[in-house]
Design an enzyme around this catalytic site. Structure first.
Site, PDB file in Angstrom:
ATOM      1  N   SER A  14       0.869  -1.179   0.000  1.00  0.00           N
ATOM      2  CA  SER A  14       0.000   0.000   0.000  1.00  0.00           C
ATOM      3  C   SER A  14       0.907   1.231   0.000  1.00  0.00           C
ATOM      4  CB  SER A  14      -0.832  -0.043   1.288  1.00  0.00           C
ATOM      5  OG  SER A  14      -1.304   1.229   1.651  1.00  0.00           O
TER       6      SER A  14
ATOM      7  N   TYR B 220      -2.333  -0.910  10.217  1.00  0.00           N
ATOM      8  CA  TYR B 220      -2.377  -1.106   8.755  1.00  0.00           C
ATOM      9  C   TYR B 220      -1.017  -0.778   8.145  1.00  0.00           C
ATOM     10  CZ  TYR B 220      -4.065  -0.845   3.914  1.00  0.00           C
ATOM     11  OH  TYR B 220      -4.258  -1.060   2.560  1.00  0.00           O
TER      12      TYR B 220
ATOM     13  N   LYS C 171       1.653  -3.242   6.320  1.00  0.00           N
ATOM     14  CA  LYS C 171       2.003  -3.059   4.913  1.00  0.00           C
ATOM     15  C   LYS C 171       3.505  -2.801   4.729  1.00  0.00           C
ATOM     16  CE  LYS C 171      -1.999  -3.799   3.049  1.00  0.00           C
ATOM     17  NZ  LYS C 171      -2.185  -4.959   2.148  1.00  0.00           N
TER      18      LYS C 171
END
Ligand code: NDP
Length: 257
Positions: free
Chosen positions: A147, A161, A165
Site C-alpha cells: 500500500s 495497517y 504493509k
C-alpha cells in the site's frame, strides 16, 4: 519466444487471497485474461459465487475456496484444495487485507493483532504453504500487495495497517532472497488509491480527506482496479523471471510527489 508467449499464462494456476471482490477480483480477471486458471479464497461465499461466474466467463477454470486467512490450518487447506482442484499452483497473490481506522492510543491489542494477522501473518503462512509445490514444479511467482502505507505513516487512519504493509514489503524481499535458488520470484505491488469496499468510507465520511488525496495524486484521479492488471500479469509471467524482490508502485505518481 515471442512477446505474446512471454506474457502468456495458459496452463498456469493462480491462487488469489481476497479474490472475490475489489482489487483481488480485478487481478484475478487479469490473470484469467492472460490464460491462467484461478482459485479465489475468501470468507463470503455469496461474493465468491458471483466472482467465479465473472472469471469463468473469461474461458478458464475457476475454483472458490472458503477460508479465513487468520487460521493457519485453513491456509494449508486452501493450498491443498487449489492443487487438488486445478492440478498445481504457479502464482500466489497475497491480497486479502483489512484496515482499522482508529487513533493508536485507542487501539486494543486484539485490534492490532486482527490487522496484522490478515495483512502480514497470512501472507507469510500462504507463501510458506505454496513453497514446496512451487519448488517441486521448478519455480513460481509470489506477489504480495502492500500500500502507500508501506511507505508513509498511517497516523489516525491506521498504525497497524501501515505497520503490516511495511512488513509485507520486507517479507516479500526476504522471501525473494531465500527462494531465488528455487526459481521462485517474490515481488510486491503497492497500489495507490482505488475505489473498493475498503476505501469507500473515505469519500463518504471524510470528504475533506478525499479532496486532499485527489489533489495530491499527480494523475489527478483515483485508479481503476483494472489498472493493476498489467503489473500483475507481468509479475506472474516469464517476462519477470529476472525480477525478484522488487517493489512496484501503481499509484498515478502519488508516492513521488
Ligand atoms: P476489499 O475490502 O474490497 O477486499 C478485501 C478482500 O480481503 C475481500 O475479498 C475479503 O473477502 C478478503 N478478506 C478480508 N479478511 C479476510 C479473512 N480474514 N480471510 C479471508 N479473506 C479475507 O479491499 P481492496 O480490494 O481494496 O483491498 C485488497 C488489498 O489491496 C488489501 O490488501 C488492501 O490493503 C490493498 N490495498 C487497497 C487499496 C485501495 O485503494 N483499495 C490501496 C492499497 C492497498 P471476504 O470478506 O469474503 O473474506
Amino acid at each position: 519466444m515471442s512477446i505474446n508467449e512471454l506474457f502468456d499464462l495458459s496452463g498456469r494456476v493462480a491462487l488469489v487471497t481476497g479474490g472475490n471482490g475489489g482489487l483481488g477480483l480485478a487481478m484475478a480477471l487479469g490473470l484469467a485474461r492472460a490464460g491462467a486458471n484461478i482459485a479465489i479464497a475468501a470468507r463470503n461465499t455469496n461474493k465468491t459465487k458471483s466472482a467465479l461466474s465473472e472469471i469463468r466467463a473469461e474461458g478458464v477454470k475457476a475454483e472458490g475456496i472458503q477460508v479465513d486467512v487468520t487460521q493457519e490450518s485453513e491456509i494449508e487447506q486452501m493450498v491443498t484444495q487449489t492443487v487438488n482442484a486445478l492440478g498445481r499452483v504457479d502464482i500466489l497473490i497475497n491480497n486479502a487485507g483489512i484496515t482499522m481506522r482508529k487513533e493508536p492510543q485507542d487501539l486494543s491489542a486484539d485490534e492490532w493483532d486482527q490487522v496484522l494477522d490478515v495483512n502480514l501473518r497470512a501472507a507469510f503462512l500462504a507463501s510458506r504453504a505454496v513453497y514446496s509445490h512451487m519448488k517441486s514444479q521448478g519455480g513460481g511467482k509470489i506477489i504480495s500487495i502492500g500500500s502507500m502505507y508501506s511507505i508513509f505513516g498511517g497516523g489516525g487512519s491506521g498504525a497497524p495497517y501501515s505497520s503490516s504493509k511495511g512488513g509485507v514489503v520486507q517479507l516479500s524481499k526476504s522471501l525473494a532472497v531465500a527462494w531465488a535458488k528455487d526459481n521462485i520470484q517474490c515481488n510486491a505491488i503497492l497500489p495507490g488509491w482505488f475505489m473498493t469496499d475498503l476505501t469507500a468510507a473515505v469519500p463518504a465520511n471524510q470528504p475533506d480527506r478525499y479532496d486532499l488525496i485527489c489533489r495530491r495524486i499527480p494523475t489527478g484521479r483515483w485508479g481503476e482496479p483494472e489498472e493493476l492488471q498489467g503489473t500483475t500479469v507481468f509479475l506472474s509471467s516469464r517476462a519477470s523471471d529476472y525480477v525478484t524482490g522488487a517493489v512496484i508502485t501503481v499509484d498515478g505518481g502519488y508516492s513521488v510527489m
